[in-house]
Write an enzyme that holds these catalytic residues in place. Structure first.
Site, PDB file in Angstrom:
ATOM      1  N   ARG A 117      36.872 -61.589 -33.018  1.00 42.22           N
ATOM      2  CA  ARG A 117      36.338 -62.631 -31.877  1.00 42.22           C
ATOM      3  C   ARG A 117      36.421 -64.000 -32.626  1.00 42.22           C
ATOM      4  O   ARG A 117      36.209 -63.996 -33.761  1.00 42.22           O
ATOM      5  CB  ARG A 117      35.078 -61.922 -31.749  1.00 42.22           C
ATOM      6  CG  ARG A 117      34.336 -62.888 -30.477  1.00 42.22           C
ATOM      7  CD  ARG A 117      33.273 -62.511 -29.924  1.00 42.22           C
ATOM      8  NE  ARG A 117      32.396 -63.078 -28.937  1.00 42.22           N
ATOM      9  CZ  ARG A 117      31.138 -63.633 -29.070  1.00 42.22           C
ATOM     10  NH1 ARG A 117      30.573 -63.452 -30.081  1.00 42.22           N
ATOM     11  NH2 ARG A 117      30.688 -64.464 -27.946  1.00 42.22           N
ATOM     12  N   LYS A 182      27.917 -52.693 -38.711  1.00 44.49           N
ATOM     13  CA  LYS A 182      28.978 -52.860 -38.164  1.00 44.49           C
ATOM     14  C   LYS A 182      30.193 -51.612 -38.270  1.00 44.49           C
ATOM     15  O   LYS A 182      30.428 -51.441 -39.365  1.00 44.49           O
ATOM     16  CB  LYS A 182      29.860 -54.301 -37.944  1.00 44.49           C
ATOM     17  CG  LYS A 182      30.568 -54.277 -36.815  1.00 44.49           C
ATOM     18  CD  LYS A 182      31.269 -55.762 -36.939  1.00 44.49           C
ATOM     19  CE  LYS A 182      32.446 -56.299 -35.929  1.00 44.49           C
ATOM     20  NZ  LYS A 182      32.752 -57.539 -35.698  1.00 44.49           N
ATOM     21  N   ARG A 316      21.737 -61.902 -33.687  1.00 42.03           N
ATOM     22  CA  ARG A 316      21.485 -61.582 -34.942  1.00 42.03           C
ATOM     23  C   ARG A 316      20.191 -60.972 -34.880  1.00 42.03           C
ATOM     24  O   ARG A 316      19.326 -61.410 -34.005  1.00 42.03           O
ATOM     25  CB  ARG A 316      21.368 -62.804 -36.020  1.00 42.03           C
ATOM     26  CG  ARG A 316      22.633 -63.609 -36.294  1.00 42.03           C
ATOM     27  CD  ARG A 316      23.734 -62.889 -37.021  1.00 42.03           C
ATOM     28  NE  ARG A 316      24.815 -63.454 -37.407  1.00 42.03           N
ATOM     29  CZ  ARG A 316      25.951 -63.595 -36.853  1.00 42.03           C
ATOM     30  NH1 ARG A 316      26.205 -63.087 -35.733  1.00 42.03           N
ATOM     31  NH2 ARG A 316      26.874 -64.270 -37.130  1.00 42.03           N
TER      32      ARG A 316
END
Length: 318
Positions: A117, A182, A316
Protein backbone atom coordinates in the site's frame (compact mmCIF):
# COMPACT_ATOMS: atom_id res chain seq x y z
CA UNK A 1 12.91 -15.45 -18.09
CA UNK A 2 15.54 -17.38 -20.09
CA UNK A 3 18.38 -15.90 -18.06
CA UNK A 4 16.91 -17.54 -14.95
CA UNK A 5 16.38 -21.02 -16.37
CA UNK A 6 19.66 -22.46 -15.11
CA UNK A 7 19.16 -21.06 -11.59
CA UNK A 8 15.65 -22.50 -11.49
CA UNK A 9 16.93 -25.92 -12.61
CA UNK A 10 19.58 -25.83 -9.87
CA UNK A 11 16.90 -24.97 -7.33
CA UNK A 12 14.75 -27.83 -8.56
CA UNK A 13 17.65 -30.23 -8.00
CA UNK A 14 18.43 -28.82 -4.56
CA UNK A 15 14.76 -28.94 -3.54
CA UNK A 16 14.94 -32.74 -3.76
CA UNK A 17 16.98 -32.62 -0.53
CA UNK A 18 20.48 -33.71 0.43
CA UNK A 19 23.84 -32.54 -0.89
CA UNK A 20 24.56 -31.97 -4.57
CA UNK A 21 28.12 -31.51 -5.73
CA UNK A 22 29.08 -28.76 -8.15
CA UNK A 23 30.31 -31.44 -10.54
CA UNK A 24 27.00 -33.33 -10.38
CA UNK A 25 24.97 -30.16 -10.96
CA UNK A 26 27.27 -29.07 -13.78
CA UNK A 27 26.96 -32.41 -15.57
CA UNK A 28 23.17 -32.38 -15.24
CA UNK A 29 22.94 -28.88 -16.69
CA UNK A 30 25.83 -28.98 -19.16
CA UNK A 31 27.83 -26.20 -17.48
CA UNK A 32 31.09 -25.93 -15.55
CA UNK A 33 31.50 -26.13 -11.77
CA UNK A 34 32.56 -22.48 -11.83
CA UNK A 35 29.33 -21.57 -13.62
CA UNK A 36 27.36 -23.54 -11.01
CA UNK A 37 29.07 -21.55 -8.25
CA UNK A 38 28.19 -18.27 -9.97
CA UNK A 39 24.54 -19.30 -10.35
CA UNK A 40 24.41 -20.34 -6.68
CA UNK A 41 25.54 -16.83 -5.73
CA UNK A 42 22.73 -15.40 -7.86
CA UNK A 43 20.19 -17.69 -6.16
CA UNK A 44 21.41 -16.53 -2.76
CA UNK A 45 20.70 -12.94 -3.84
CA UNK A 46 17.05 -14.01 -4.23
CA UNK A 47 17.02 -14.72 -0.49
CA UNK A 48 17.53 -18.50 -0.64
CA UNK A 49 19.86 -19.83 2.07
CA UNK A 50 22.28 -22.36 0.52
CA UNK A 51 25.39 -23.64 2.22
CA UNK A 52 28.38 -25.58 0.89
CA UNK A 53 30.54 -28.19 2.59
CA UNK A 54 33.88 -29.12 1.05
CA UNK A 55 33.72 -32.61 -0.40
CA UNK A 56 29.92 -32.83 -0.18
CA UNK A 57 28.59 -29.95 -2.22
CA UNK A 58 25.57 -27.65 -1.90
CA UNK A 59 22.47 -28.06 0.22
CA UNK A 60 19.47 -25.89 1.05
CA UNK A 61 19.51 -24.67 4.65
CA UNK A 62 15.85 -25.67 4.95
CA UNK A 63 13.40 -27.59 2.73
CA UNK A 64 11.93 -25.76 -0.24
CA UNK A 65 8.69 -26.72 -1.97
CA UNK A 66 8.44 -25.17 -5.41
CA UNK A 67 5.12 -24.18 -6.93
CA UNK A 68 3.97 -26.57 -9.65
CA UNK A 69 1.99 -25.04 -12.50
CA UNK A 70 0.67 -28.42 -13.65
CA UNK A 71 -0.74 -29.18 -10.17
CA UNK A 72 -2.39 -25.78 -10.00
CA UNK A 73 -3.92 -25.99 -13.46
CA UNK A 74 -5.28 -29.49 -12.86
CA UNK A 75 -7.44 -28.20 -10.01
CA UNK A 76 -8.26 -24.63 -10.97
CA UNK A 77 -10.57 -23.45 -13.73
CA UNK A 78 -9.14 -19.91 -13.67
CA UNK A 79 -6.56 -18.96 -16.33
CA UNK A 80 -3.25 -19.09 -14.45
CA UNK A 81 0.37 -18.22 -15.14
CA UNK A 82 3.24 -19.22 -12.88
CA UNK A 83 6.15 -16.86 -13.53
CA UNK A 84 8.89 -17.84 -11.06
CA UNK A 85 10.86 -14.58 -11.29
CA UNK A 86 8.91 -11.37 -11.83
CA UNK A 87 9.05 -7.68 -10.97
CA UNK A 88 5.52 -7.63 -9.53
CA UNK A 89 2.55 -9.96 -10.02
CA UNK A 90 0.18 -6.99 -9.74
CA UNK A 91 2.07 -4.95 -12.31
CA UNK A 92 2.24 -7.90 -14.69
CA UNK A 93 -1.56 -8.21 -14.71
CA UNK A 94 -2.02 -4.41 -14.90
CA UNK A 95 0.10 -4.43 -18.07
CA UNK A 96 -2.01 -7.23 -19.60
CA UNK A 97 -5.49 -5.87 -18.75
CA UNK A 98 -6.95 -5.56 -22.27
CA UNK A 99 -6.22 -9.21 -23.00
CA UNK A 100 -7.22 -10.83 -19.70
CA UNK A 101 -10.26 -12.89 -18.82
CA UNK A 102 -11.87 -11.98 -15.49
CA UNK A 103 -10.47 -14.30 -12.84
CA UNK A 104 -7.02 -14.59 -14.45
CA UNK A 105 -4.24 -15.28 -11.95
CA UNK A 106 -0.51 -14.68 -11.79
CA UNK A 107 1.65 -16.47 -9.20
CA UNK A 108 5.36 -16.06 -8.58
CA UNK A 109 8.21 -17.45 -6.47
CA UNK A 110 10.11 -14.15 -6.29
CA UNK A 111 9.28 -10.49 -6.86
CA UNK A 112 12.11 -8.09 -7.63
CA UNK A 113 9.85 -5.05 -7.20
CA UNK A 114 7.05 -6.22 -4.95
CA UNK A 115 4.99 -3.36 -3.55
CA UNK A 116 2.43 -2.76 -0.88
CA UNK A 117 0.00 0.00 0.00
CA UNK A 118 1.08 3.56 -0.85
CA UNK A 119 3.98 2.28 -2.96
CA UNK A 120 5.90 0.74 -0.09
CA UNK A 121 8.33 -2.06 -0.89
CA UNK A 122 7.13 -5.60 -0.21
CA UNK A 123 10.13 -7.81 0.62
CA UNK A 124 9.74 -10.92 -1.55
CA UNK A 125 12.43 -13.62 -1.09
CA UNK A 126 12.30 -16.70 -3.32
CA UNK A 127 10.12 -19.61 -2.30
CA UNK A 128 9.58 -18.48 1.30
CA UNK A 129 6.19 -16.84 0.77
CA UNK A 130 3.23 -16.59 -1.59
CA UNK A 131 2.91 -13.84 -4.20
CA UNK A 132 -0.48 -14.00 -5.88
CA UNK A 133 -2.55 -11.59 -7.98
CA UNK A 134 -5.95 -11.89 -9.67
CA UNK A 135 -7.69 -9.74 -12.28
CA UNK A 136 -11.40 -9.16 -11.76
CA UNK A 137 -13.82 -7.19 -13.91
CA UNK A 138 -16.47 -5.48 -11.78
CA UNK A 139 -19.31 -4.37 -14.04
CA UNK A 140 -20.87 -2.23 -11.30
CA UNK A 141 -18.00 0.24 -11.73
CA UNK A 142 -15.21 1.77 -9.67
CA UNK A 143 -17.46 3.21 -6.97
CA UNK A 144 -18.68 -0.31 -6.19
CA UNK A 145 -15.11 -1.48 -5.55
CA UNK A 146 -14.92 0.32 -2.20
CA UNK A 147 -14.10 -2.18 0.51
CA UNK A 148 -12.85 -4.89 -1.80
CA UNK A 149 -9.68 -5.44 0.26
CA UNK A 150 -11.95 -6.22 3.23
CA UNK A 151 -13.78 -8.89 1.23
CA UNK A 152 -10.54 -10.50 0.10
CA UNK A 153 -9.18 -10.43 3.65
CA UNK A 154 -12.22 -12.30 4.94
CA UNK A 155 -11.86 -14.86 2.14
CA UNK A 156 -8.21 -15.49 3.04
CA UNK A 157 -8.89 -16.04 6.75
CA UNK A 158 -11.79 -18.38 6.01
CA UNK A 159 -9.69 -20.32 3.48
CA UNK A 160 -7.00 -20.82 6.13
CA UNK A 161 -9.64 -22.01 8.61
CA UNK A 162 -10.88 -24.54 6.06
CA UNK A 163 -7.32 -25.92 5.99
CA UNK A 164 -7.25 -26.19 9.79
CA UNK A 165 -5.15 -23.06 10.38
CA UNK A 166 -6.79 -20.89 13.03
CA UNK A 167 -5.90 -17.64 14.76
CA UNK A 168 -5.18 -15.46 11.72
CA UNK A 169 -6.83 -12.05 12.15
CA UNK A 170 -7.67 -8.99 10.08
CA UNK A 171 -6.40 -5.45 10.36
CA UNK A 172 -8.32 -2.68 8.61
CA UNK A 173 -8.13 -2.05 5.73
CA UNK A 174 -5.78 -4.52 4.03
CA UNK A 175 -3.57 -6.58 6.37
CA UNK A 176 -3.65 -10.00 7.98
CA UNK A 177 -2.14 -10.52 11.42
CA UNK A 178 -1.08 -13.39 13.61
CA UNK A 179 0.00 -12.90 17.21
CA UNK A 180 -0.25 -9.09 16.74
CA UNK A 181 2.30 -9.19 13.91
CA UNK A 182 1.86 -8.68 10.20
CA UNK A 183 1.44 -11.91 8.26
CA UNK A 184 0.17 -10.72 4.87
CA UNK A 185 -0.85 -7.64 2.94
CA UNK A 186 -3.48 -7.06 0.27
CA UNK A 187 -3.13 -4.51 -2.52
CA UNK A 188 -6.10 -3.64 -4.75
CA UNK A 189 -5.34 -1.53 -7.84
CA UNK A 190 -7.95 -0.44 -10.33
CA UNK A 191 -8.53 1.30 -13.60
CA UNK A 192 -11.63 2.25 -15.56
CA UNK A 193 -13.79 5.16 -16.64
CA UNK A 194 -16.87 6.72 -15.13
CA UNK A 195 -19.93 4.77 -16.17
CA UNK A 196 -17.90 1.76 -17.22
CA UNK A 197 -16.65 -1.44 -15.63
CA UNK A 198 -13.89 -1.37 -13.04
CA UNK A 199 -10.80 -3.39 -13.88
CA UNK A 200 -9.33 -4.62 -10.61
CA UNK A 201 -6.04 -6.29 -9.85
CA UNK A 202 -6.02 -7.83 -6.39
CA UNK A 203 -2.64 -8.85 -5.02
CA UNK A 204 -1.49 -10.58 -1.86
CA UNK A 205 1.89 -11.28 -0.35
CA UNK A 206 1.88 -13.74 2.56
CA UNK A 207 4.88 -14.77 4.64
CA UNK A 208 5.01 -18.55 4.93
CA UNK A 209 8.44 -19.45 6.29
CA UNK A 210 10.55 -16.34 5.92
CA UNK A 211 14.00 -16.23 7.49
CA UNK A 212 14.28 -14.17 10.67
CA UNK A 213 17.29 -12.40 9.15
CA UNK A 214 15.42 -10.77 6.26
CA UNK A 215 16.06 -7.02 6.17
CA UNK A 216 14.01 -4.11 4.87
CA UNK A 217 10.79 -4.71 6.83
CA UNK A 218 9.72 -1.69 8.89
CA UNK A 219 7.26 -3.35 11.32
CA UNK A 220 6.89 -6.52 13.42
CA UNK A 221 6.11 -9.45 11.15
CA UNK A 222 5.55 -13.18 11.34
CA UNK A 223 5.14 -16.21 9.08
CA UNK A 224 2.31 -18.70 8.66
CA UNK A 225 4.64 -21.45 9.90
CA UNK A 226 4.28 -19.90 13.37
CA UNK A 227 0.49 -20.35 13.22
CA UNK A 228 0.49 -24.09 12.55
CA UNK A 229 2.53 -27.18 13.26
CA UNK A 230 1.34 -28.69 9.99
CA UNK A 231 3.51 -28.83 6.90
CA UNK A 232 2.37 -25.99 4.66
CA UNK A 233 1.70 -27.14 1.10
CA UNK A 234 2.21 -24.01 -0.97
CA UNK A 235 0.37 -25.39 -3.99
CA UNK A 236 -2.70 -26.25 -1.90
CA UNK A 237 -2.61 -22.78 -0.34
CA UNK A 238 -2.65 -21.14 -3.77
CA UNK A 239 -5.59 -23.34 -4.81
CA UNK A 240 -7.52 -22.58 -1.61
CA UNK A 241 -6.95 -18.83 -1.89
CA UNK A 242 -7.92 -18.58 -5.56
CA UNK A 243 -11.12 -20.55 -5.01
CA UNK A 244 -11.98 -18.50 -1.92
CA UNK A 245 -11.36 -15.22 -3.76
CA UNK A 246 -13.55 -16.26 -6.67
CA UNK A 247 -16.44 -17.23 -4.38
CA UNK A 248 -16.10 -14.07 -2.27
CA UNK A 249 -15.97 -11.78 -5.32
CA UNK A 250 -19.07 -13.40 -6.80
CA UNK A 251 -20.85 -12.93 -3.46
CA UNK A 252 -19.69 -9.32 -3.36
CA UNK A 253 -21.11 -8.67 -6.83
CA UNK A 254 -24.50 -9.97 -5.65
CA UNK A 255 -24.81 -8.31 -2.23
CA UNK A 256 -21.94 -5.87 -1.71
CA UNK A 257 -20.34 -5.64 1.72
CA UNK A 258 -23.54 -6.56 3.57
CA UNK A 259 -22.67 -10.22 3.84
CA UNK A 260 -19.11 -9.56 4.95
CA UNK A 261 -19.43 -7.07 7.82
CA UNK A 262 -20.17 -9.64 10.52
CA UNK A 263 -17.54 -12.01 9.11
CA UNK A 264 -14.93 -9.24 9.19
CA UNK A 265 -15.82 -8.13 12.72
CA UNK A 266 -15.54 -11.72 13.95
CA UNK A 267 -11.91 -11.85 12.80
CA UNK A 268 -10.88 -8.23 13.44
CA UNK A 269 -7.59 -8.25 15.37
CA UNK A 270 -8.32 -4.98 17.17
CA UNK A 271 -12.04 -5.10 18.00
CA UNK A 272 -12.54 -3.85 21.55
CA UNK A 273 -8.95 -2.64 21.80
CA UNK A 274 -7.49 0.85 22.03
CA UNK A 275 -6.17 2.08 18.69
CA UNK A 276 -4.85 5.22 17.07
CA UNK A 277 -5.95 6.27 13.60
CA UNK A 278 -3.37 8.37 11.76
CA UNK A 279 -4.91 10.73 9.20
CA UNK A 280 -2.30 13.14 7.92
CA UNK A 281 -1.88 15.80 10.60
CA UNK A 282 -4.75 14.46 12.70
CA UNK A 283 -4.76 11.47 15.07
CA UNK A 284 -7.87 9.83 16.50
CA UNK A 285 -7.63 7.57 19.54
CA UNK A 286 -10.38 5.34 20.83
CA UNK A 287 -11.79 1.84 21.00
CA UNK A 288 -12.15 -0.03 17.73
CA UNK A 289 -15.70 -1.26 17.06
CA UNK A 290 -15.21 -3.07 13.75
CA UNK A 291 -16.46 -1.87 10.36
CA UNK A 292 -19.79 -0.69 9.00
CA UNK A 293 -21.71 -1.61 5.84
CA UNK A 294 -19.67 0.89 3.80
CA UNK A 295 -16.37 -0.61 4.90
CA UNK A 296 -15.50 2.31 7.19
CA UNK A 297 -13.59 1.59 10.38
CA UNK A 298 -15.56 2.46 13.54
CA UNK A 299 -13.77 4.17 16.43
CA UNK A 300 -15.50 4.94 19.72
CA UNK A 301 -14.23 8.20 21.24
CA UNK A 302 -15.56 10.63 23.83
CA UNK A 303 -17.77 12.01 21.05
CA UNK A 304 -19.34 8.60 20.38
CA UNK A 305 -18.76 6.09 17.59
CA UNK A 306 -17.32 7.67 14.45
CA UNK A 307 -16.74 6.15 11.01
CA UNK A 308 -13.56 6.75 9.00
CA UNK A 309 -12.84 5.59 5.46
CA UNK A 310 -10.33 5.98 2.64
CA UNK A 311 -7.55 8.46 2.21
CA UNK A 312 -4.20 8.31 3.92
CA UNK A 313 -5.43 6.54 7.03
CA UNK A 314 -3.21 4.23 9.03
CA UNK A 315 -4.31 2.16 12.04
CA UNK A 316 -2.03 1.51 15.01
CA UNK A 317 -2.56 -0.18 18.33
CA UNK A 318 -2.05 2.02 21.38
Amino acid sequence: MKEHQVKLKILKELSQGGFHSGEELGQALGISRAAVSKHIQGIQQWGVDIFRIQGKGYQLAKPLQLLDESVLKQTLSAPLELIPIIDSTNQYLMDQLPELQSGSVCVSEYQAKGRGRRGRQWVSPFGANLYLSMYWRLDAGMAAAMGLSLVVGVAIVEALESLGIDGVKLKWPNDLYYDDKKLAGILVEMSGQAGGAAHLVIGMGMNLAMSDTVEGIDQPWTSLSHATSKTIDRNQLVIAFIQAWQNALLDYEMMGLTGFVERWNRHDNFVGRQVKLLMGHRDVEGTLRGIDAQGAVLIETDQGVQAFIGGEISLRKV
